[in-house]
Design a protein around this motif. Structure first.
Motif, PDB file in Angstrom:
ATOM      1  N   ARG A   1       2.083  -3.869   3.321  1.00 55.36           N
ATOM      2  CA  ARG A   1       1.738  -2.577   2.753  1.00 55.36           C
ATOM      3  C   ARG A   1       1.207  -2.818   1.431  1.00 55.36           C
ATOM      4  NH1 ARG A   1       7.254  -1.920   4.100  1.00 55.36           N
ATOM      5  NH2 ARG A   1       7.487   0.155   5.308  1.00 55.36           N
ATOM      6  N   GLY A   2      -0.588  -3.678   2.131  1.00 51.57           N
ATOM      7  CA  GLY A   2      -0.974  -4.074   0.617  1.00 51.57           C
ATOM      8  C   GLY A   2      -1.508  -3.015   0.627  1.00 51.57           C
ATOM      9  N   ILE A   3      -3.428  -3.424  -0.320  1.00 53.60           N
ATOM     10  CA  ILE A   3      -3.883  -2.545  -0.424  1.00 53.60           C
ATOM     11  C   ILE A   3      -4.229  -1.638   0.177  1.00 53.60           C
ATOM     12  CG2 ILE A   3      -6.283  -3.831  -1.002  1.00 53.60           C
ATOM     13  CD1 ILE A   3      -7.883  -3.479  -2.801  1.00 53.60           C
ATOM     14  N   GLY A   4      -4.576  -1.678   1.885  1.00 50.96           N
ATOM     15  CA  GLY A   4      -5.031  -1.148   2.746  1.00 50.96           C
ATOM     16  C   GLY A   4      -6.906  -1.226   2.642  1.00 50.96           C
TER      17      GLY A   4
ATOM     18  N   LYS B   1      -4.285   2.334   5.691  1.00 47.98           N
ATOM     19  CA  LYS B   1      -4.691   3.685   4.895  1.00 47.98           C
ATOM     20  C   LYS B   1      -4.398   3.153   3.055  1.00 47.98           C
ATOM     21  CE  LYS B   1      -3.153   7.622   3.115  1.00 47.98           C
ATOM     22  NZ  LYS B   1      -3.934   7.317   2.024  1.00 47.98           N
ATOM     23  N   HIS B   2      -5.296   3.385   2.645  1.00 47.01           N
ATOM     24  CA  HIS B   2      -6.101   3.054   1.160  1.00 47.01           C
ATOM     25  C   HIS B   2      -5.523   4.141   0.723  1.00 47.01           C
ATOM     26  CE1 HIS B   2      -8.267   2.139  -2.117  1.00 47.01           C
ATOM     27  NE2 HIS B   2      -8.528   0.601  -1.493  1.00 47.01           N
TER      28      HIS B   2
ATOM     29  N   ARG C   1       1.035   3.004   2.845  1.00 46.34           N
ATOM     30  CA  ARG C   1      -0.337   2.246   2.400  1.00 46.34           C
ATOM     31  C   ARG C   1      -0.444   1.030   3.279  1.00 46.34           C
ATOM     32  NH1 ARG C   1       1.340   0.688  -2.205  1.00 46.34           N
ATOM     33  NH2 ARG C   1       1.717  -0.864  -1.543  1.00 46.34           N
ATOM     34  N   GLY C   2      -1.531   0.540   3.526  1.00 45.61           N
ATOM     35  CA  GLY C   2      -1.364  -0.737   3.839  1.00 45.61           C
ATOM     36  C   GLY C   2      -2.302  -0.503   5.146  1.00 45.61           C
TER      37      GLY C   2
END
Length: 805
Positions: free
Chosen positions: A156-159, A215-216, A245-246
Motif C-alpha cells: 500500500r505504498g505510493i503506487g 494505483k496512484h 492505493r499501492g
C-alpha cells in the motif's frame, strides 16, 4: 384409441411452440440487460471473510483464466516496444547480478518497502494522503495460488501512474543496453530502489509472464504486463479489484519454479533476506483448526449402548441438555494473514532505549546461536557524515572450531550487509579485515547502492570509510571488555571495590583472550595502521605473573629503574622456558621476562619491534644488556686464549664466535643467535613446515655464537688445560661435547645426533673407568646358522602352502 391420438399430438405441438417463443423472449431480454450491468455480483465478498482479502467476480475469473492460459498480452492494451536488446539485457542481469533465483523476492519486497517509505514521508506534510481504513495500513502482503501457479506481492505504498509505469518499468530497457552498461561501469552507483529497475527484472528468473497492477492517488488503476520478449503493454484496469492505493505484482511462475508456491519456502526467504524490513510482511498462510460439526448417525448409534448403561446418571441432567444436538470435533483448514518479520530492527533504535536482554536475544537470532551464553560485548552505533550507516557488532562467547583453518585462503565473514534494511550478503568479507572475522553483527548502509554486484561494491568509495570506522569501533569494544574487567585493574583497592558490584564481568577478558587471542596477534602482524591499538590488547604470561595474563602496560609499570628493553623469550611451552639457561642471570637480578609459547608469536615479534618507546629484546639472541659489569673487560682478557682456541676447534660447526656471557649463572655455556636471524624456536617451526626447503632457509638462520660462563668451574678448568696443551685431543673432544650439549639445551636441533650420542657414551665409559679400546662382544656363529636354517624352513613351508592353493 385412434380418436384420441390426433388431438393429443396437436396439444403437444402447441405446448412446444409456446415454450420456444418464451425462451427467445428471455434470451432477448438478457442480451438487452447485459449492457446495463455495472457491478456484477461477486462470487465471494471477502475470501474467508478476512479483511484485506483479494476478492474477484465470476466474469473476471473466467477472463483471467483465459488470459493466463494463453499467456498473451491483452488486445485492448497500449503496446510498447523495448528499444534495447532485451535478450542481451536479461542475460546480463540473470548471469551477472542474479545467479541466485531466490533473491527475486528480496528485490520485490525491497521495492515495496521503498514505495511505503515514500508515502510515509509524504504523509508527514499531508495526513490525508494515506486515506482511511485498510488503505492507510502500511504493510506488504504475499499471497499464492498453487492451482494457477501465481505468486502475488502487494503493498500500500505510493503506487504508480500510467506515466510512472512506462518510465519506471521501462527505464532500463528504453535506455539501451550500451547506456546501461556505461552507467554501471562509470559510477557503479545504481540507486534503483523504487524504480523497478535491475531488481524488478529479476522476476523473470522464476516467471514467464508478469503483471503489475498499480494505483496512484493522482491517476486511475492501470496494469503493466510483459513476457520479456521485447515488448510490454499498459492498459486501464477495469476488471481487477480496486487497490485503493499501492501496487500488486503477479508472477505467473514457470513449471520449474514450483518451490516458490510452498509456504515454508516463502517464509524461509523472507526470514533470510527481509526479516528486518521496516514494514510488516504478511503471508496468506494456511492453518488447521478444530471445528465442532454435527455428528453422523453412525456415530450416534455407536454411542447409544453406553448411554443406556448410564441411564440413571443421565436422568439427572436437565431437559435442555438432553435436547442439544450431538457434535464431533474435526480438523479444518483455514487461511489467515501471518506476520513473517516479527524481529524488531534493533539497530534502527536509539542504543539507550535497547535493553541488555534485547541485545542478547538479537544476537542469538542473528548468529543462529541458541546457547545460554551471552555475547562477551557489543557495540551499537550510528555513523554520520559523508558516509552514513548503522551497525551492531558482537563478540561471541566462543570461537568457532574452524576459525583459523585455511585462514588466508578462505573468505569468512560473520558480518551481514544491509542496504536500507535490505539484506545484501553475509559473505562480504571486505567490511572487516580477516583478523576480526570472528565478530558477528550487521551493517546497514544508506550510502551503498543496492542492485549491484559484489565486485562493484568492493570498488565503491564508501566501503573504505565504512571499514575504517568499523575497525575502530570493534577495537574500542574489545578494549572495553578489559576496562570493565576487575581482574585487569592494576589498583588492588579499586579491584576489591569493583568486585562486589561487577562480579559478572570478572575474568571476561581472560575468557576473550583464550578464545580469540590469536586473532589479535594476527592483527598486529597484518594491520600496521592499528598496530599500537592492537598491542594494548595483547596479553602475555611472564616470569612474575604467577600464571595470570598481563598486559604490556602492566609489564612496563613493573620494569626496574634503568631497564630500557622489554625482555621476552620464545619456546614450545612455559615449563620449558622457566628452566631455560637464558633466564638465569635475569631471574637473579629480578628482571621480568615475557613467555611466548604460541608458534605465531615468532612471526608476531618480527613486526612488534617496540611499544611505548621500549624496544623488545629476545633474551636468546645477541644484544642483551643487563646493567654494567666492572670486571667485564678483565674477564674478556683473561679468557681470550680459551675463546680464540674454542672458535678454532669449532670451525667445522659454523660457529661465528665464542664470547664471554653476561646472561648465565649456573650453566657453563649456551648458544645464541644473531639479533636479526631466526631463533632456535623459529628454526624448529620452519623445519616442521610441510613444504619447507632447507636450502632456501639457510640464509635466514642466525649466526650462532657460543657464550661461556667465566665463573663456572668447568670453563675455568678447560681454560687451564688449553693453556697447558692446546693440542690435547681429550680437551678438544670435551670442548666439542660441551658445544653440542649447549646447542641441544638452547633449543637447536643437532645436525648429527649419532655423533653427539657417541661422545656421550665415550664420556660414560670414562666415568666408569672402561677402557676406550673396549669393544662390543661378538655373537656366536652357531646362533646365526640356526637362525638361517629356521628362515629356510619357514620359506619352504610357505612354498608348500602356495602349491596346495
Amino acid at each position: 384409441m385412434r380418436k384420441w391420438t390426433l388431438p393429443s399430438a396437436l396439444l403437444l405441438l402447441s405446448l412446444l411452440l409456446l415454450f420456444a417463443d418464451q425462451g427467445r423472449k428471455l434470451q432477448a431480454n438478457a442480451e438487452a440487460d447485459s449492457d446495463e450491468l455495472v457491478d456484477p455480483p461477486k462470487v465471494e465478498d471477502k475470501i474467508g471473510a478476512v479483511p484485506n482479502g483479494l476478492s474477484t467476480d465470476s466474469d473476471v475469473a473466467k477472463r483471467e483464466a483465459e488470459s493466463i492460459s494463453k499467456r498473451s498480452l491483452r488486445n485492448n492494451a497500449q503496446k510498447f516496444e523495448f528499444q534495447a536488446e532485451v535478450s542481451r539485457l536479461m542475460d546480463i542481469l540473470i548471469n551477472s547480478l542474479y545467479s541466485n533465483k531466490d533473491i527475486f523476492l528480496r528485490e520485490l519486497i525491497s521495492n515495496a518497502s521503498d514505495a511505503l517509505d515514500k508515502i510515509r514521508f509524504l504523509s508527514l506534510t499531508d495526513k490525508e494522503i494515506l486515506g482511511e481504513g485498510d488503505t492507510a495500513k502500511l504493510e506488504i502482503q504475499i499471497k499464492l495460488d498453487k492451482e494457477k501457479k501465481i505468486l502475488s506481492i502487494r503493498d500500500r505504498g505510493i503506487g504508480m501512474t500510467k506515466e510512472d509505469l512506462i518510465k519506471n518499468l521501462g527505464t532500463i530497457a528504453k535506455s539501451g543496453t550500451s547506456a546501461f552498461l556505461e552507467k554501471m561501469q562509470s559510477s557503479g552507483d545504481l540507486n534503483l530502489i523504487g524504480q523497478f529497475g535491475v531488481g524488478f527484472y529479476s522476476v523473470y528468473l522464476v516467471a514467464d509472464y508478469v503483471e503489475v497492477i498499480s494505483k496512484h492517488n493522482d491517476d486511475k488503476q492501470h496494469v503493466w504486463e510483459s513476457k520479456a520478449d521485447g515488448a510490454f503493454a499498459i492498459s486501464e484496469d477495469t476488471w481487477n479489484e480496486p487497490l485503493g492505493r499501492g501496487t500488486e505484482i503477479r508472477l505467473h511462475l514457470r513449471d520449474e519454479a514450483g518451490e516458490y508456491l510452498e509456504e515454508h519456502k516463502l517464509k524461509e526467504l523472507v526470514k533470510k533476506y527481509s526479516e528486518f524490513i521496516n514494514f510488516p510482511i504478511y503471508l496468506w498462510a494456511s492453518k488447521e483448526v478444530d471445528v465442532e460439526v454435527p455428528a453422523d448417525e453412525d456415530d450416534e448409534s455407536s454411542e447409544s449402548s453406553s448411554e443406556e448403561e448410564n441411564k440413571d446418571d443421565d436422568a439427572e441432567k436437565s431437559e435442555d441438555d438432553e435436547e442439544k444436538p450431538k457434535t464431533k470435533t474435526v480438523k479444518e483448514t483455514t487461511y489467515e494473514w501471518e506476520l513473517l518479520n516479527d524481529v524488531k530492527a534493533i539497530w534502527l533504535r536509539n542504543p539507550k532505549e535497547v535493553s541488555e536482554e534485547e541485545y542478547t536475544k538479537f544476537y542469538h537470532t542473528l548468529a543462529k546461536d541458541f546457547g545460554d551464553e551471552k555475547p562477551l560485548a557489543w557495540s551499537h552505533f550510528n555513523a554520520e557524515g559523508d558516509v552514513e550507516f548503522k551497525a551492531v557488532l558482537f563478540v561471541p562467547p566462543k570461537a568457532p572450531h574452524d576459525l583459523y583453518e585455511s585462514y588466508y585462503n578462505s573468505n569468512k565473514s560473520n558480518l551481514k550487509l544491509y542496504v536500507r534494511r535490505v539484506f545484501i550478503s553475509d559473505e562480504f568479507d571486505e567490511l572487516l579485515p580477516k583478523y576480526l572475522s570472528f565478530l558477528k553483527g550487521l551493517v546497514d548502509s544508506d550510502t551503498l547502492p543496492l542492485n549491484v554486484s559484489r565486485e562493484m561494491l568492493q570498488q565503491h568509495s564508501s566501503l573504505r570509510t565504512i571499514k575504517k570506522k568499523l575497525i575502530r569501533k570493534a577495537l574500542d569494544m574489545i578494549r572495553r571488555i578489559a576496562d570493565e574487567d576487575p581482574d585487569e585493574s592494576t589498583d588492588k583497592d579499586k579491584k576489591e571495590e569493583v568486585s562486589s558490584d561487577n562480579d559478572e564481568k570478572r575474568g571476561q577478558y581472560a575468557k576473550f583472550w583464550n578464545e580469540f587471542g590469536k586473532s589479535i596477534k594476527l592483527g598486529i602482524i597484518e594491520d600496521a595502521t592499528n598496530r599500537n591499538r592492537l598491542a594494548k590488547l595483547l596479553r602475555v604470561e611472564t616470569s612474575k605473573s604467577e600464571g595470570k595474563l598481563t598486559s604490556l602496560d602492566q609489564y612496563i609499570s613493573r620494569m626496574k629503574s634503568g631497564q630500557k628493553d622489554i625482555f621476552y623469550i620464545t619456546g614450545t611451552n612455559k615449563e620449558q622456558l622457566e628452566k631455560s639457561p637464558f633466564l638465569e642471570r635475569l631471574r637473579k637480578k629480578n628482571y621480568e621476562v615475557i613467555y611466548f609459547t604460541d608458534p605465531v608469536d615468532e612471526y608476531l615479534m618480527q613486526y612488534l619491534m617496540d611499544y611505548e618507546d621500549k624496544k623488545f629484546q629476545n633474551v636468546s639472541k645477541e644484544g642483551l644488556k643487563i646493567g654494567k659489569d666492572a670486571k667485564a673487560k678483565e674477564l674478556k682478557e683473561s679468557f681470550k686464549d680459551l675463546t680464540k682456541w674454542w672458535k678454532s676447534a669449532l670451525s667445522s660447526e659454523n660457529v661465528d664466535d665464542v664470547k664471554i656471557s653476561n646472561r648465565l649463572d649456573n650453566t657453563p655455556c649456551v648458544v645464541v643467535t644473531s639479533k636479526f636471524g631466526w631463533s632456535a624456536n623459529m628454526e624448529r617451526i620452519m623445519q616442521a613446515q610441510t613444504l619447507s626447503d632447507a636450502s632456501k632457509q639457510a640464509y635466514m638462520r642466525g649466526k650462532r655464537v657460543l657464550e661461556i660462563n667465566p665463573r663456572h668451574p668447568i670453563i675455568k678448568e678447560l681454560r687451564e688445560r688449553v693453556v697447558k696443551n692446546p693440542e690435547d685431543e681429550s680437551v678438544k673432544q670435551t670442548a666439542q661435547l660441551m658445544y653440542q650439549t649447549a646447542l641441544f639445551e638452547s633449543g637447536f636441533l643437532l645436525n648429527d645426533p649419532k655423533d653427539f650420542a657417541s661422545r656421550i657414551y665415550d664420556s660414560v665409559k670414562s666415568s666408569l673407568d672402561i677402557s676406550p679400546e673396549a669393544t662390543v662382544e661378538e655373537e656366536e656363529e652357531a646362533e646365526e646358522v640356526e637362525a638361517e636354517s629356521e628362515a629356510k624352513d619357514g620359506a619352504s613351508a610357505d612354498a608348500d602352502v602356495k602349491d596346495e592353493l
